[in-house]
Design a protein around this motif. Structure first.
Motif, PDB file in Angstrom:
ATOM      1  N   CYS A  24     -39.454  41.895  32.997  1.00 37.72           N
ATOM      2  CA  CYS A  24     -40.855  42.096  33.331  1.00 37.72           C
ATOM      3  C   CYS A  24     -41.453  40.742  33.705  1.00 37.72           C
ATOM      4  CB  CYS A  24     -41.594  42.711  32.139  1.00 37.72           C
ATOM      5  SG  CYS A  24     -43.134  43.525  32.581  1.00 37.72           S
ATOM      6  N   HIS A  25     -41.646  40.513  35.006  1.00 35.71           N
ATOM      7  CA  HIS A  25     -42.021  39.211  35.529  1.00 35.71           C
ATOM      8  C   HIS A  25     -43.530  38.953  35.369  1.00 35.71           C
ATOM      9  CE1 HIS A  25     -38.121  38.982  37.675  1.00 35.71           C
ATOM     10  NE2 HIS A  25     -38.311  40.272  37.884  1.00 35.71           N
ATOM     11  N   LEU A  26     -43.878  37.804  34.823  1.00 33.91           N
ATOM     12  CA  LEU A  26     -45.267  37.368  34.746  1.00 33.91           C
ATOM     13  C   LEU A  26     -45.585  36.569  36.003  1.00 33.91           C
ATOM     14  CD1 LEU A  26     -47.933  37.065  33.223  1.00 33.91           C
ATOM     15  CD2 LEU A  26     -46.931  35.128  31.984  1.00 33.91           C
ATOM     16  N   ILE A  27     -46.609  37.004  36.747  1.00 35.16           N
ATOM     17  CA  ILE A  27     -46.932  36.392  38.046  1.00 35.16           C
ATOM     18  C   ILE A  27     -48.353  35.819  38.034  1.00 35.16           C
ATOM     19  CG2 ILE A  27     -45.370  38.040  39.176  1.00 35.16           C
ATOM     20  CD1 ILE A  27     -47.951  39.392  40.331  1.00 35.16           C
ATOM     21  N   ASP A  28     -48.755  35.304  39.194  1.00 31.59           N
ATOM     22  CA  ASP A  28     -50.106  34.755  39.426  1.00 31.59           C
ATOM     23  C   ASP A  28     -50.473  33.695  38.381  1.00 31.59           C
ATOM     24  OD1 ASP A  28     -50.450  36.203  41.681  1.00 31.59           O
ATOM     25  OD2 ASP A  28     -52.302  37.185  41.061  1.00 31.59           O
ATOM     26  N   LEU A  29     -49.737  32.613  38.416  1.00 30.28           N
ATOM     27  CA  LEU A  29     -49.902  31.543  37.433  1.00 30.28           C
ATOM     28  C   LEU A  29     -50.713  30.368  37.973  1.00 30.28           C
ATOM     29  CD1 LEU A  29     -46.222  31.796  36.279  1.00 30.28           C
ATOM     30  CD2 LEU A  29     -48.151  32.039  34.709  1.00 30.28           C
ATOM     31  N   HIS A  30     -51.433  30.561  39.071  1.00 30.35           N
ATOM     32  CA  HIS A  30     -52.122  29.420  39.686  1.00 30.35           C
ATOM     33  C   HIS A  30     -53.243  28.857  38.814  1.00 30.35           C
ATOM     34  CE1 HIS A  30     -54.336  33.007  41.022  1.00 30.35           C
ATOM     35  NE2 HIS A  30     -55.412  32.239  41.034  1.00 30.35           N
ATOM     36  N   ARG A  31     -53.760  29.654  37.865  1.00 38.43           N
ATOM     37  CA  ARG A  31     -54.814  29.170  36.969  1.00 38.43           C
ATOM     38  C   ARG A  31     -54.285  28.780  35.584  1.00 38.43           C
ATOM     39  NH1 ARG A  31     -59.246  32.931  35.899  1.00 38.43           N
ATOM     40  NH2 ARG A  31     -60.533  31.089  35.608  1.00 38.43           N
ATOM     41  N   ALA A  32     -52.981  28.837  35.405  1.00 36.61           N
ATOM     42  CA  ALA A  32     -52.390  28.541  34.098  1.00 36.61           C
ATOM     43  C   ALA A  32     -52.701  27.110  33.669  1.00 36.61           C
ATOM     44  CB  ALA A  32     -50.883  28.750  34.142  1.00 36.61           C
ATOM     45  N   GLN A  33     -52.805  26.928  32.359  1.00 33.99           N
ATOM     46  CA  GLN A  33     -53.032  25.603  31.786  1.00 33.99           C
ATOM     47  C   GLN A  33     -51.873  25.272  30.858  1.00 33.99           C
ATOM     48  OE1 GLN A  33     -56.830  26.600  29.996  1.00 33.99           O
ATOM     49  NE2 GLN A  33     -57.961  25.546  31.603  1.00 33.99           N
ATOM     50  N   LEU A  34     -51.417  24.037  30.907  1.00 29.28           N
ATOM     51  CA  LEU A  34     -50.300  23.582  30.097  1.00 29.28           C
ATOM     52  C   LEU A  34     -50.761  22.425  29.219  1.00 29.28           C
ATOM     53  CD1 LEU A  34     -49.077  24.712  32.945  1.00 29.28           C
ATOM     54  CD2 LEU A  34     -46.962  23.676  32.131  1.00 29.28           C
ATOM     55  N   ARG A  35     -50.585  22.586  27.920  1.00 27.61           N
ATOM     56  CA  ARG A  35     -50.978  21.562  26.949  1.00 27.61           C
ATOM     57  C   ARG A  35     -49.901  21.463  25.870  1.00 27.61           C
ATOM     58  NH1 ARG A  35     -55.280  25.084  27.436  1.00 27.61           N
ATOM     59  NH2 ARG A  35     -57.286  24.307  28.214  1.00 27.61           N
ATOM     60  N   ALA A  36     -50.127  20.561  24.905  1.00 24.45           N
ATOM     61  CA  ALA A  36     -49.220  20.477  23.774  1.00 24.45           C
ATOM     62  C   ALA A  36     -49.340  21.710  22.885  1.00 24.45           C
ATOM     63  CB  ALA A  36     -49.495  19.212  22.962  1.00 24.45           C
ATOM     64  N   SER A  37     -50.562  22.254  22.776  1.00 21.78           N
ATOM     65  CA  SER A  37     -50.783  23.493  22.027  1.00 21.78           C
ATOM     66  C   SER A  37     -51.935  24.247  22.679  1.00 21.78           C
ATOM     67  CB  SER A  37     -51.104  23.209  20.556  1.00 21.78           C
ATOM     68  OG  SER A  37     -52.287  22.446  20.440  1.00 21.78           O
ATOM     69  N   THR A  38     -51.952  25.554  22.507  1.00 23.57           N
ATOM     70  CA  THR A  38     -52.972  26.392  23.146  1.00 23.57           C
ATOM     71  C   THR A  38     -54.190  26.513  22.238  1.00 23.57           C
ATOM     72  OG1 THR A  38     -51.203  27.692  24.169  1.00 23.57           O
ATOM     73  CG2 THR A  38     -53.421  28.627  24.222  1.00 23.57           C
ATOM     74  N   PRO A  39     -55.377  26.089  22.714  1.00 22.33           N
ATOM     75  CA  PRO A  39     -56.591  26.235  21.893  1.00 22.33           C
ATOM     76  C   PRO A  39     -56.883  27.700  21.585  1.00 22.33           C
ATOM     77  CG  PRO A  39     -56.969  24.737  23.732  1.00 22.33           C
ATOM     78  CD  PRO A  39     -55.648  25.398  23.979  1.00 22.33           C
ATOM     79  N   ARG A  40     -57.504  27.940  20.447  1.00 17.89           N
ATOM     80  CA  ARG A  40     -57.774  29.301  19.994  1.00 17.89           C
ATOM     81  C   ARG A  40     -58.585  30.090  21.018  1.00 17.89           C
ATOM     82  NH1 ARG A  40     -61.531  32.359  17.095  1.00 17.89           N
ATOM     83  NH2 ARG A  40     -60.675  33.708  15.450  1.00 17.89           N
ATOM     84  N   ARG A  41     -59.582  29.464  21.630  1.00 19.32           N
ATOM     85  CA  ARG A  41     -60.425  30.201  22.583  1.00 19.32           C
ATOM     86  C   ARG A  41     -59.611  30.750  23.751  1.00 19.32           C
ATOM     87  NH1 ARG A  41     -62.485  26.852  27.156  1.00 19.32           N
ATOM     88  NH2 ARG A  41     -64.039  28.493  27.420  1.00 19.32           N
ATOM     89  N   TRP A  42     -58.532  30.039  24.132  1.00 28.21           N
ATOM     90  CA  TRP A  42     -57.714  30.510  25.246  1.00 28.21           C
ATOM     91  C   TRP A  42     -56.706  31.560  24.786  1.00 28.21           C
ATOM     92  CZ3 TRP A  42     -59.640  29.999  29.732  1.00 28.21           C
ATOM     93  CH2 TRP A  42     -60.449  28.893  30.030  1.00 28.21           C
ATOM     94  N   LEU A  43     -56.311  31.503  23.523  1.00 25.41           N
ATOM     95  CA  LEU A  43     -55.517  32.602  22.975  1.00 25.41           C
ATOM     96  C   LEU A  43     -56.335  33.893  23.004  1.00 25.41           C
ATOM     97  CD1 LEU A  43     -53.919  30.985  19.761  1.00 25.41           C
ATOM     98  CD2 LEU A  43     -52.838  31.327  21.986  1.00 25.41           C
ATOM     99  N   VAL A  44     -57.582  33.786  22.567  1.00 27.70           N
ATOM    100  CA  VAL A  44     -58.476  34.952  22.537  1.00 27.70           C
ATOM    101  C   VAL A  44     -58.689  35.487  23.943  1.00 27.70           C
ATOM    102  CG1 VAL A  44     -60.818  35.735  22.025  1.00 27.70           C
ATOM    103  CG2 VAL A  44     -59.604  34.283  20.381  1.00 27.70           C
ATOM    104  N   LYS A  45     -58.893  34.589  24.914  1.00 21.39           N
ATOM    105  CA  LYS A  45     -59.129  35.042  26.290  1.00 21.39           C
ATOM    106  C   LYS A  45     -57.913  35.773  26.844  1.00 21.39           C
ATOM    107  CE  LYS A  45     -60.775  33.620  30.835  1.00 21.39           C
ATOM    108  NZ  LYS A  45     -59.943  34.596  31.551  1.00 21.39           N
ATOM    109  N   ASP A  46     -56.730  35.185  26.663  1.00 22.82           N
ATOM    110  CA  ASP A  46     -55.517  35.828  27.176  1.00 22.82           C
ATOM    111  C   ASP A  46     -55.253  37.168  26.487  1.00 22.82           C
ATOM    112  OD1 ASP A  46     -54.907  33.887  29.030  1.00 22.82           O
ATOM    113  OD2 ASP A  46     -53.064  33.219  28.068  1.00 22.82           O
ATOM    114  N   LEU A  47     -55.240  37.159  25.166  1.00 20.01           N
ATOM    115  CA  LEU A  47     -54.908  38.380  24.428  1.00 20.01           C
ATOM    116  C   LEU A  47     -55.988  39.439  24.574  1.00 20.01           C
ATOM    117  CD1 LEU A  47     -53.480  36.657  21.224  1.00 20.01           C
ATOM    118  CD2 LEU A  47     -52.163  37.859  22.991  1.00 20.01           C
ATOM    119  N   GLY A  48     -57.248  39.011  24.616  1.00 20.70           N
ATOM    120  CA  GLY A  48     -58.332  39.958  24.852  1.00 20.70           C
ATOM    121  C   GLY A  48     -58.229  40.597  26.228  1.00 20.70           C
ATOM    122  N   GLY A  49     -57.852  39.809  27.228  1.00 19.90           N
ATOM    123  CA  GLY A  49     -57.673  40.345  28.580  1.00 19.90           C
ATOM    124  C   GLY A  49     -56.543  41.352  28.652  1.00 19.90           C
TER     125      GLY A  49
END
Length: 281
Positions: free
Chosen positions: A193-218
């Protein structure tokens, strides 16, 4: 500043070198000759299109620079602007290294130091024969799939999300439509199952909680019309959370409550009504 990569197969067919400027010139020619029906987006400094070469189908995203005005507008709205193809290229490489199904890069180039005028492109293989999970799961509320299929897809989503987030990557457009399923692999324990459309992806040492919420909520929001049950949610939480369901429902319970609130808020905003009740099983 220049970066470039070209895979041997497309380089041989097109007679390409690894020069960033040469690759960008070739991409400009491909984009300029594309029929209108093959162009999926052409605004805000980005053109996305499908093209064929040597019996194979590809997608090209060509970035021509968004200008300082657009950069400032995004920053004033507290949004990080997408400056070019670099984010997507790095995200694909990182996810591939993590074992997350994603796109395959055939070519990439970036040229220019000015972020407002940077010229870049990425070419990926067309995922021929796949179907978006948004379409695949659309009828599940009225026509549920086999239980084994449901479990495999849930587990795949949780595994992909967990690997990505634990590695410090967040998607920013994390919806079912951006997962493309190869139905022929459903017989295996872990379907592709391919994950696509990564042009807005952010890469860090760790994922901030607000972005976990945004991804999982979406992701939850996009599945709300698919007959999601409470058990489905618990299964996802168990497979996503290191240590399983117990830590998900204890030390991480505030995260999952925030995810639920975010999903409901998105559903109300998008549909103008309350989300459907959770399915019975």
């Amino acid at each position: 500043m220049a970066e470039s990569y070209v895979r041997e197969d497309i380089a041989a067919v097109e007679g390409l070198t690894s020069s960033a400027q040469a690759l960008l010139h070739w991409a400009d020619e491909v984009a300029g000759s594309a029929p209108a029906e093959h162009v999926y987006r052409n605004k805000e400094g980005r053109k996305t299109l499908r093209f064929g070469r040597g019996g194979h189908s590809y997608f090209l995203k060509l970035h021509s620079g968004i200008g300082w005005g657009e950069i400032c507008k995004n920053l004033l709205q507290l949004r990080l602007p997408v400056l070019g193809a670099s984010n997507e290229y790095r995200a694909v490489l990182a996810l591939t290294e993590l074992g997350v199904d994603t796109m395959s890069v055939a070519a990439y180039a970036r040229f220019g130091a000015n972020p407002a005028r940077q010229h870049s492109m990425i070419v990926t293989d067309d995922l021929v024969g796949t179907v978006s999970l948004e379409d695949y799961c659309a009828s599940w509320a009225s026509h549920p799939p086999m239980f084994s299929t449901r479990l495999k897809i849930l587990r795949k989503l949780a595994d992909s999300a967990g690997r990505m987030h634990r590695a410090g990557i967040n998607h920013r457009d994390f919806y079912l439509c951006h997962f493309h399923l190869d139905e022929q692999t459903l017989a295996s324990a872990s379907p592709t199952c391919h994950l696509i459309d990564l042009h807005r992806a952010q890469l860090r040492a760790s994922t901030p909680r607000r972005w976990l919420v945004k991804d999982l909520g979406g992701l939850y929001f996009s599945a709300m019309d698919c007959g999601v049950s409470r058990r489905d949610l618990l299964r996802f939480m168990r497979w996503y959370t290191p240590g399983g369901l117990r830590p998900a429902l204890t030390e991480h319970v505030s995260l999952w409550r925030a995810v639920e609130r975010a999903a409901i808020k998105l559903y109300r905003k998008d549909h103008g009504r309350e989300p459907p009740a959770l399915a019975a099983s």
